[in-house]
Design a protein around this motif. Structure first.
Motif, PDB file in Angstrom:
ATOM      1  N   ASN A  99       0.834  -1.203   0.000  1.00 27.35           N
ATOM      2  CA  ASN A  99       0.000   0.000   0.000  1.00 27.35           C
ATOM      3  C   ASN A  99       0.870   1.255   0.000  1.00 27.35           C
ATOM      4  O   ASN A  99       2.031   1.209   0.389  1.00 27.35           O
ATOM      5  N   VAL A 100       0.281   2.366  -0.427  1.00 29.00           N
ATOM      6  CA  VAL A 100       0.956   3.656  -0.354  1.00 29.00           C
ATOM      7  C   VAL A 100       0.005   4.641   0.316  1.00 29.00           C
ATOM      8  O   VAL A 100      -1.162   4.736  -0.074  1.00 29.00           O
ATOM      9  N   CYS A 101       0.489   5.344   1.331  1.00 29.27           N
ATOM     10  CA  CYS A 101      -0.339   6.343   2.007  1.00 29.27           C
ATOM     11  C   CYS A 101       0.289   7.719   1.869  1.00 29.27           C
ATOM     12  O   CYS A 101       1.456   7.915   2.198  1.00 29.27           O
ATOM     13  N   PHE A 102      -0.482   8.663   1.358  1.00 31.21           N
ATOM     14  CA  PHE A 102      -0.044  10.057   1.294  1.00 31.21           C
ATOM     15  C   PHE A 102      -0.766  10.818   2.408  1.00 31.21           C
ATOM     16  O   PHE A 102      -1.996  10.899   2.405  1.00 31.21           O
ATOM     17  N   LEU A 103       0.011  11.332   3.347  1.00 27.85           N
ATOM     18  CA  LEU A 103      -0.579  12.049   4.476  1.00 27.85           C
ATOM     19  C   LEU A 103      -0.114  13.496   4.465  1.00 27.85           C
ATOM     20  O   LEU A 103       1.057  13.770   4.186  1.00 27.85           O
ATOM     21  N   GLY A 104      -1.035  14.419   4.754  1.00 26.30           N
ATOM     22  CA  GLY A 104      -0.623  15.819   4.824  1.00 26.30           C
ATOM     23  C   GLY A 104      -1.804  16.761   4.685  1.00 26.30           C
ATOM     24  O   GLY A 104      -2.901  16.347   4.323  1.00 26.30           O
ATOM     25  N   PRO A 105      -1.562  18.037   4.959  1.00 29.54           N
ATOM     26  CA  PRO A 105      -2.649  19.030   4.922  1.00 29.54           C
ATOM     27  C   PRO A 105      -3.192  19.260   3.516  1.00 29.54           C
ATOM     28  O   PRO A 105      -2.587  18.806   2.544  1.00 29.54           O
ATOM     29  N   PRO A 106      -4.316  19.944   3.382  1.00 31.93           N
ATOM     30  CA  PRO A 106      -4.921  20.170   2.062  1.00 31.93           C
ATOM     31  C   PRO A 106      -4.012  20.940   1.108  1.00 31.93           C
ATOM     32  O   PRO A 106      -3.256  21.821   1.527  1.00 31.93           O
ATOM     33  N   GLY A 107      -4.069  20.542  -0.165  1.00 35.03           N
ATOM     34  CA  GLY A 107      -3.404  21.303  -1.219  1.00 35.03           C
ATOM     35  C   GLY A 107      -1.939  20.991  -1.445  1.00 35.03           C
ATOM     36  O   GLY A 107      -1.298  21.598  -2.304  1.00 35.03           O
ATOM     37  N   VAL A 108      -1.367  20.023  -0.690  1.00 39.43           N
ATOM     38  CA  VAL A 108       0.075  19.749  -0.842  1.00 39.43           C
ATOM     39  C   VAL A 108       0.367  18.779  -1.995  1.00 39.43           C
ATOM     40  O   VAL A 108       1.526  18.503  -2.300  1.00 39.43           O
ATOM     41  N   SER A 231       4.237  17.885   3.692  1.00 37.15           N
ATOM     42  CA  SER A 231       3.968  19.122   4.426  1.00 37.15           C
ATOM     43  C   SER A 231       4.148  20.289   3.470  1.00 37.15           C
ATOM     44  O   SER A 231       4.399  20.098   2.289  1.00 37.15           O
ATOM     45  N   GLY A 232       4.006  21.471   3.986  1.00 38.59           N
ATOM     46  CA  GLY A 232       4.220  22.657   3.159  1.00 38.59           C
ATOM     47  C   GLY A 232       2.948  23.431   2.904  1.00 38.59           C
ATOM     48  O   GLY A 232       1.888  23.128   3.450  1.00 38.59           O
ATOM     49  N   ASP A 233       3.096  24.440   2.036  1.00 36.55           N
ATOM     50  CA  ASP A 233       1.959  25.318   1.729  1.00 36.55           C
ATOM     51  C   ASP A 233       1.038  24.643   0.716  1.00 36.55           C
ATOM     52  O   ASP A 233       1.456  23.768  -0.030  1.00 36.55           O
ATOM     53  N   SER A 234      -0.202  25.106   0.696  1.00 42.10           N
ATOM     54  CA  SER A 234      -1.155  24.611  -0.298  1.00 42.10           C
ATOM     55  C   SER A 234      -0.820  25.185  -1.665  1.00 42.10           C
ATOM     56  O   SER A 234      -0.700  26.401  -1.832  1.00 42.10           O
ATOM     57  N   TYR A 235      -0.653  24.282  -2.629  1.00 36.60           N
ATOM     58  CA  TYR A 235      -0.379  24.702  -4.015  1.00 36.60           C
ATOM     59  C   TYR A 235      -1.545  25.532  -4.539  1.00 36.60           C
ATOM     60  O   TYR A 235      -1.356  26.484  -5.273  1.00 36.60           O
ATOM     61  N   ARG A 236      -2.746  25.163  -4.118  1.00 36.69           N
ATOM     62  CA  ARG A 236      -3.945  25.891  -4.547  1.00 36.69           C
ATOM     63  C   ARG A 236      -3.890  27.343  -4.111  1.00 36.69           C
ATOM     64  O   ARG A 236      -4.224  28.244  -4.866  1.00 36.69           O
ATOM     65  N   ILE A 237      -3.475  27.560  -2.856  1.00 36.10           N
ATOM     66  CA  ILE A 237      -3.495  28.924  -2.323  1.00 36.10           C
ATOM     67  C   ILE A 237      -2.353  29.746  -2.921  1.00 36.10           C
ATOM     68  O   ILE A 237      -2.554  30.879  -3.362  1.00 36.10           O
ATOM     69  N   VAL A 238      -1.163  29.152  -3.009  1.00 37.58           N
ATOM     70  CA  VAL A 238      -0.014  29.889  -3.549  1.00 37.58           C
ATOM     71  C   VAL A 238      -0.209  30.189  -5.038  1.00 37.58           C
ATOM     72  O   VAL A 238       0.131  31.263  -5.516  1.00 37.58           O
ATOM     73  N   HIS A 239      -0.775  29.205  -5.771  1.00 38.54           N
ATOM     74  CA  HIS A 239      -0.970  29.389  -7.210  1.00 38.54           C
ATOM     75  C   HIS A 239      -2.427  29.705  -7.529  1.00 38.54           C
ATOM     76  O   HIS A 239      -2.949  29.274  -8.537  1.00 38.54           O
ATOM     77  N   HIS A 240      -3.070  30.462  -6.671  1.00 45.48           N
ATOM     78  CA  HIS A 240      -4.490  30.721  -6.888  1.00 45.48           C
ATOM     79  C   HIS A 240      -4.656  31.560  -8.154  1.00 45.48           C
ATOM     80  O   HIS A 240      -3.829  32.396  -8.503  1.00 45.48           O
ATOM     81  N   GLN A 241      -5.724  31.256  -8.862  1.00 46.33           N
ATOM     82  CA  GLN A 241      -5.999  31.981 -10.096  1.00 46.33           C
ATOM     83  C   GLN A 241      -7.192  32.888  -9.892  1.00 46.33           C
ATOM     84  O   GLN A 241      -8.149  32.529  -9.211  1.00 46.33           O
ATOM     85  N   SER A 242      -7.124  34.063 -10.494  1.00 49.50           N
ATOM     86  CA  SER A 242      -8.288  34.950 -10.406  1.00 49.50           C
ATOM     87  C   SER A 242      -8.809  35.226 -11.817  1.00 49.50           C
ATOM     88  O   SER A 242      -8.110  35.005 -12.814  1.00 49.50           O
ATOM     89  N   ILE A 243     -10.021  35.648 -11.909  1.00 44.22           N
ATOM     90  CA  ILE A 243     -10.627  35.911 -13.212  1.00 44.22           C
ATOM     91  C   ILE A 243     -10.084  37.222 -13.777  1.00 44.22           C
ATOM     92  O   ILE A 243      -9.743  37.332 -14.953  1.00 44.22           O
ATOM     93  N   ILE A 244      -9.971  38.206 -12.887  1.00 47.44           N
ATOM     94  CA  ILE A 244      -9.451  39.506 -13.336  1.00 47.44           C
ATOM     95  C   ILE A 244      -8.076  39.711 -12.715  1.00 47.44           C
ATOM     96  O   ILE A 244      -7.922  39.656 -11.502  1.00 47.44           O
ATOM     97  N   ASN A 245      -7.068  39.869 -13.560  1.00 51.88           N
ATOM     98  CA  ASN A 245      -5.705  40.010 -13.037  1.00 51.88           C
ATOM     99  C   ASN A 245      -5.451  41.404 -12.459  1.00 51.88           C
ATOM    100  O   ASN A 245      -5.835  42.381 -13.022  1.00 51.88           O
TER     101      ASN A 245
END
Ligand code: ADP
Ligand code: MG
Length: 245
Positions: A99-108, A231-245
């Motif tokens: 088995n393989v288990c990936f453990l960690g906070p959201p977005g990593v 561990s680490g920062d959420s990729y989603r939050i660091v690379h967040h995309q917005s509609i209007i730049n």
């Protein structure tokens, strides 16, 4: 009066064989013997059947997205190494039902890496299935009463690799925890599992609700397991995309 082509197409249909573009298949092959022509036809049927089965296997796997190691930024996510993931992507551990288990906070990147291994498994010809813990619970609860649930559960039992994503997001009732234990138990040493969880193993009792069942589940899961703590920062939050730049 049917033409020969119409008669052949009808026979192909009756025999549940694939359609053939005879002009393309036999183009430039006027000198084939009758037996060689049959061989060419059968090879084409075999090729088409393999293609169809492969598509079906990929569809049934139910991967929510196609993610690869190539598109994973190991510079951003430093708690797991590319070498480690490349070693796992030889998929030899599936043969041994590891088995393989990936453990960690959201977005990593837990689901991303789980999906990339699942896709590798499909590419190598393994029967793979993807579920979230929530969808797995629905299957386990409905397997007795619905055909869809029963069929999917049979499929999971026959798979070589099952991904269970998002373990730990929702608390389980005692009955659900028991069903989860039954599933892990049935899979152990037979089918490989990839588990992703936002909770460390020491926190699993919190959502499973019972120390004894938690120990029993982890015991079977971890017995033969690669544990990847992320561990680490959420990729989603660091690379967040917005509609209007
Ligand atoms: P988790 O399952 O840990 O919550 P995901 O794997 O779903 O996180 O990642 C969230 C999104 O960010 C996904 O679209 C994923 O492809 C992307 N992502 C996460 N980590 C990375 C990374 N290191 N490189 C590239 N994309 C990443
Ligand atoms: Mg995830």
């Amino acid at each position: 009066m049917m033409t020969p082509l119409e008669r052949v197409n009808r026979l192909l249909g009756d025999l549940r064989l694939a359609r053939v573009d005879f002009d393309t298949l036999f183009a430039g092959r006027n000198s084939l013997t009758p037996l060689e022509s049959v061989e060419l036809f059968l090879q084409d049927q075999q090729r088409q059947r393999t293609l169809k089965q492969d598509l079906l296997r990929r569809k049934r796997a139910g991967l929510p997205a196609e993610k690869t190691l190539d598109s994973f930024d190991f510079g951003f996510q430093r708690s797991v190494s590319k070498e480690q993931m490349l070693r796992l992507s030889d998929m030899t551990w599936v043969e041994q039902a590891f088995n393989v288990c990936f453990l960690g906070p959201p977005g990593v990147g837990k689901t991303h890496l789980a999906l990339s291994l699942a896709l590798r498994g499909l590419d190598l010809g393994y029967a793979v299935a993807f579920e979230t813990l929530e969808s797995l619970m629905t299957i386990l609860k409905t397997a007795e009463i619905s055909n869809a649930g029963k069929r999917r559960l049979q499929f999971l039992h026959k798979a070589a690799l099952v991904v269970v994503d998002e373990v730990g997001f929702m608390p389980l009732s005692p009955a659900e925890a028991n069903l989860f234990f039954g599933f892990i138990s049935a899979m152990s040493e037979k089918t490989s599992l990839i588990i992703t969880s936002n909770k460390g193993f020491d926190e699993w009792a919190d959502f499973l609700g019972d120390a004894t069942i938690t120990t029993a589940i982890l015991d079977r899961l971890i017995h033969r397991c690669e544990i990847i703590n992320m561990s680490g920062d959420s990729y989603r939050i660091v690379h967040h995309q917005s509609i209007i730049n």
